[in-house]
Design an enzyme around this catalytic site. Sequence first.
Site, short mmCIF file in Angstrom:
data_model
loop_
_atom_site.label_atom_id
_atom_site.label_comp_id
_atom_site.label_asym_id
_atom_site.label_seq_id
_atom_site.Cartn_x
_atom_site.Cartn_y
_atom_site.Cartn_z
N ARG A 1 -51.46 1.84 -87.07
CA ARG A 1 -52.43 2.45 -86.14
C ARG A 1 -53.12 1.42 -85.25
O ARG A 1 -53.42 1.70 -84.09
CB ARG A 1 -53.50 3.23 -86.92
CG ARG A 1 -53.05 4.60 -87.34
CD ARG A 1 -54.13 5.34 -88.10
NE ARG A 1 -55.37 5.54 -87.41
CZ ARG A 1 -55.64 6.56 -86.58
NH1 ARG A 1 -54.73 7.46 -86.33
NH2 ARG A 1 -56.82 6.66 -86.01
N ILE B 1 -56.00 8.68 -79.94
CA ILE B 1 -55.05 8.72 -81.05
C ILE B 1 -55.68 9.68 -82.05
O ILE B 1 -56.88 9.60 -82.33
CB ILE B 1 -54.78 7.32 -81.64
CG1 ILE B 1 -53.69 7.38 -82.70
CG2 ILE B 1 -56.04 6.67 -82.17
CD1 ILE B 1 -53.25 6.01 -83.21
N SER B 2 -54.91 10.59 -82.56
CA SER B 2 -55.44 11.65 -83.42
C SER B 2 -56.03 11.12 -84.72
O SER B 2 -55.60 10.08 -85.23
CB SER B 2 -54.35 12.66 -83.75
OG SER B 2 -53.88 13.28 -82.58
N GLN B 3 -56.97 11.88 -85.24
CA GLN B 3 -57.54 11.59 -86.55
C GLN B 3 -56.42 11.64 -87.59
O GLN B 3 -55.60 12.56 -87.58
CB GLN B 3 -58.60 12.64 -86.86
CG GLN B 3 -59.21 12.52 -88.23
CD GLN B 3 -60.11 13.70 -88.55
OE1 GLN B 3 -60.12 14.71 -87.86
NE2 GLN B 3 -60.86 13.58 -89.63
N PRO B 4 -56.35 10.66 -88.48
CA PRO B 4 -55.29 10.65 -89.49
C PRO B 4 -55.18 11.96 -90.29
O PRO B 4 -54.07 12.40 -90.58
CB PRO B 4 -55.65 9.47 -90.39
CG PRO B 4 -56.35 8.54 -89.46
CD PRO B 4 -57.16 9.44 -88.55
#
Length: 106
Positions: A32, A58-61
């Site tokens: 990431r 970037i999307s939340q995990p």
Amino acid sequence: MVSKRVQTLLDQLRTQGIADEHVLNAISLVPREKFVDEAFEHKAWENVALPIGQGQTISQPYMVARMTELLELTPDSRVLEIGTGVRLPDRHSGASGASCLLGGAY
């Protein structure tokens, strides 16, 4: 062996209900920190969305893990990835969760 930051994130995801160990493993393999601006590298393994420029994030995990888990992928699955891993110069890698799960994605 994963770093403490990665392990902390994986533990949080498990607590939030992510149970598929293949998905969790894929999350741990995608770097990431290579997808965010250097100013946010220290937050790369936090369970939050982060800016990546051009008004995008970037999307939340958790969201990535949940969506991937819902796909119920198998080793025979084929995935067409669109906009999920751009190979950029230097510090960026094209690795994505689906390619880590499947050994490659299309």
